[in-house]
Motif scaffolding. Structure first.
Motif, PDB file in Angstrom:
ATOM      1  N   LEU A  85       1.161  -8.445   2.126  1.00  0.00           N
ATOM      2  CA  LEU A  85      -0.032  -7.854   1.523  1.00  0.00           C
ATOM      3  C   LEU A  85      -1.229  -8.764   1.793  1.00  0.00           C
ATOM      4  N   LYS A  86      -2.049  -8.350   2.760  1.00  0.00           N
ATOM      5  CA  LYS A  86      -3.162  -9.197   3.194  1.00  0.00           C
ATOM      6  C   LYS A  86      -4.525  -8.553   3.028  1.00  0.00           C
ATOM      7  N   THR A  87      -4.556  -7.230   2.907  1.00  0.00           N
ATOM      8  CA  THR A  87      -5.848  -6.540   2.845  1.00  0.00           C
ATOM      9  C   THR A  87      -5.920  -5.634   1.635  1.00  0.00           C
ATOM     10  N   VAL A  88      -7.153  -5.368   1.200  1.00  0.00           N
ATOM     11  CA  VAL A  88      -7.369  -4.540   0.017  1.00  0.00           C
ATOM     12  C   VAL A  88      -8.564  -3.622   0.237  1.00  0.00           C
ATOM     13  N   ALA A  89      -8.467  -2.434  -0.325  1.00  0.00           N
ATOM     14  CA  ALA A  89      -9.595  -1.505  -0.386  1.00  0.00           C
ATOM     15  C   ALA A  89      -9.826  -1.170  -1.854  1.00  0.00           C
ATOM     16  N   ILE A  90     -11.047  -1.310  -2.283  1.00  0.00           N
ATOM     17  CA  ILE A  90     -11.402  -0.965  -3.659  1.00  0.00           C
ATOM     18  C   ILE A  90     -12.223   0.310  -3.605  1.00  0.00           C
ATOM     19  N   GLU A  91     -11.641   1.373  -4.093  1.00  0.00           N
ATOM     20  CA  GLU A  91     -12.372   2.639  -4.125  1.00  0.00           C
ATOM     21  C   GLU A  91     -13.388   2.579  -5.258  1.00  0.00           C
ATOM     22  N   PRO A  92     -14.537   3.214  -5.073  1.00  0.00           N
ATOM     23  CA  PRO A  92     -15.518   3.233  -6.170  1.00  0.00           C
ATOM     24  C   PRO A  92     -14.895   3.870  -7.416  1.00  0.00           C
ATOM     25  N   PHE A  93     -15.026   3.186  -8.534  1.00  0.00           N
ATOM     26  CA  PHE A  93     -14.472   3.699  -9.783  1.00  0.00           C
ATOM     27  C   PHE A  93     -15.282   4.909 -10.235  1.00  0.00           C
ATOM     28  N   ASP A  94     -14.590   5.918 -10.749  1.00  0.00           N
ATOM     29  CA  ASP A  94     -15.292   7.024 -11.382  1.00  0.00           C
ATOM     30  C   ASP A  94     -15.997   6.457 -12.601  1.00  0.00           C
ATOM     31  N   ASN A  95     -17.235   6.828 -12.779  1.00  0.00           N
ATOM     32  CA  ASN A  95     -18.023   6.275 -13.879  1.00  0.00           C
ATOM     33  C   ASN A  95     -18.324   7.367 -14.893  1.00  0.00           C
ATOM     34  N   ARG A 142      -8.175  -9.766   1.968  1.00  0.00           N
ATOM     35  CA  ARG A 142      -9.390  -9.440   2.722  1.00  0.00           C
ATOM     36  C   ARG A 142      -9.693  -7.953   2.561  1.00  0.00           C
ATOM     37  N   GLU A 143     -10.971  -7.614   2.619  1.00  0.00           N
ATOM     38  CA  GLU A 143     -11.367  -6.213   2.504  1.00  0.00           C
ATOM     39  C   GLU A 143     -11.002  -5.443   3.772  1.00  0.00           C
ATOM     40  N   ALA A 144     -10.646  -4.176   3.579  1.00  0.00           N
ATOM     41  CA  ALA A 144     -10.317  -3.288   4.688  1.00  0.00           C
ATOM     42  C   ALA A 144     -10.617  -1.857   4.260  1.00  0.00           C
ATOM     43  N   PRO A 145     -10.776  -0.953   5.224  1.00  0.00           N
ATOM     44  CA  PRO A 145     -10.924   0.463   4.864  1.00  0.00           C
ATOM     45  C   PRO A 145      -9.638   0.981   4.213  1.00  0.00           C
ATOM     46  N   VAL A 146      -9.759   2.003   3.401  1.00  0.00           N
ATOM     47  CA  VAL A 146      -8.609   2.535   2.667  1.00  0.00           C
ATOM     48  C   VAL A 146      -7.454   2.875   3.604  1.00  0.00           C
ATOM     49  N   ALA A 147      -7.745   3.464   4.755  1.00  0.00           N
ATOM     50  CA  ALA A 147      -6.693   3.887   5.679  1.00  0.00           C
ATOM     51  C   ALA A 147      -5.883   2.715   6.231  1.00  0.00           C
ATOM     52  N   ALA A 158      -5.765  -0.516   4.590  1.00  0.00           N
ATOM     53  CA  ALA A 158      -5.523  -1.535   3.559  1.00  0.00           C
ATOM     54  C   ALA A 158      -4.069  -1.542   3.111  1.00  0.00           C
ATOM     55  N   ASP A 159      -3.562  -2.743   2.853  1.00  0.00           N
ATOM     56  CA  ASP A 159      -2.213  -2.889   2.307  1.00  0.00           C
ATOM     57  C   ASP A 159      -2.198  -2.525   0.818  1.00  0.00           C
ATOM     58  N   VAL A 160      -3.288  -2.848   0.136  1.00  0.00           N
ATOM     59  CA  VAL A 160      -3.404  -2.609  -1.310  1.00  0.00           C
ATOM     60  C   VAL A 160      -4.652  -1.768  -1.562  1.00  0.00           C
ATOM     61  N   VAL A 161      -4.520  -0.772  -2.437  1.00  0.00           N
ATOM     62  CA  VAL A 161      -5.665   0.055  -2.817  1.00  0.00           C
ATOM     63  C   VAL A 161      -5.839  -0.030  -4.330  1.00  0.00           C
ATOM     64  N   VAL A 162      -7.095  -0.206  -4.740  1.00  0.00           N
ATOM     65  CA  VAL A 162      -7.435  -0.268  -6.157  1.00  0.00           C
ATOM     66  C   VAL A 162      -8.337   0.922  -6.465  1.00  0.00           C
TER      67      VAL A 162
END
Length: 159
Positions: free
Chosen positions: A26-36, A62-67, A69-73
């Motif tokens: 697990l080296k990359t992550v994508a953080i989707e914009p949270f619903d507000n 490290r940041e990566a695009p969702v497609a 990314a190893d981890v998605v938040v």
């Protein structure tokens, strides 16, 4: 002298590997914009920035695009109550000072996309921040730091 030599040898053997407690794949992550769902638009940006920094600095992701990314938040900012009274102190010889508090509530899900496994799910995660009158931003920052720290520790505790 022998003690000093032994201490320097032991000190030279110490090393720190910043794996952060996650599996090595697990080296990359994508953080989707949270619903507000709150009335505070800047809250979404502040959560994103603090979460991005914590995942980079504490979990070495490290940041990566969702497609890719190893981890998605992903998550939802559920509630933001502000200007709640926390305490008032009054003394006839001094001015009155008021403490205020705010509450931030969010739902979050962190997923390992390489396996499809959910690393962490938290619903109704709530933190309170206290601040002096007129210092809402400082109270919000403290509450968010506490929330994000809890999330990072929750992910780390899986390993």
């Amino acid at each position: 002298m022998a003690l000093l030599l032994a201490a320097s040898l032991v000190g030279g053997c110490y090393g720190f590997s910043g794996g952060g407690g996650l599996p090595k794949q697990l080296k990359t992550v994508a953080i989707e914009p949270f619903d507000n769902q709150t009335a505070v638009p800047e809250l979404q940006r502040e959560v994103f920035e603090q979460l991005r920094a914590a995942l980079r600095d504490r979990l070495n992701l490290r940041e990566a695009p969702v497609a890719r990314a190893d981890v998605v938040v992903r998550g939802t900012l559920v509630k933001y109550d502000v200007d709640l009274p926390a305490g008032v102190s009054a003394d006839g010889r001094q001015t009155t000072s008021t403490r205020r508090r705010l509450i931030v509530v969010l739902d979050v899900e962190i997923i390992d996309q390489t396996t499809g496994r959910t690393l962490l799910t938290k619903k109704g995660l709530q933190r309170e921040g206290q601040y002096a009158e007129g210092g809402e931003a400082a109270g919000r920052k403290n509450a968010l730091e506490s929330l994000i720290s809890d999330l990072v520790e929750g992910v780390q505790s899986q390993w």
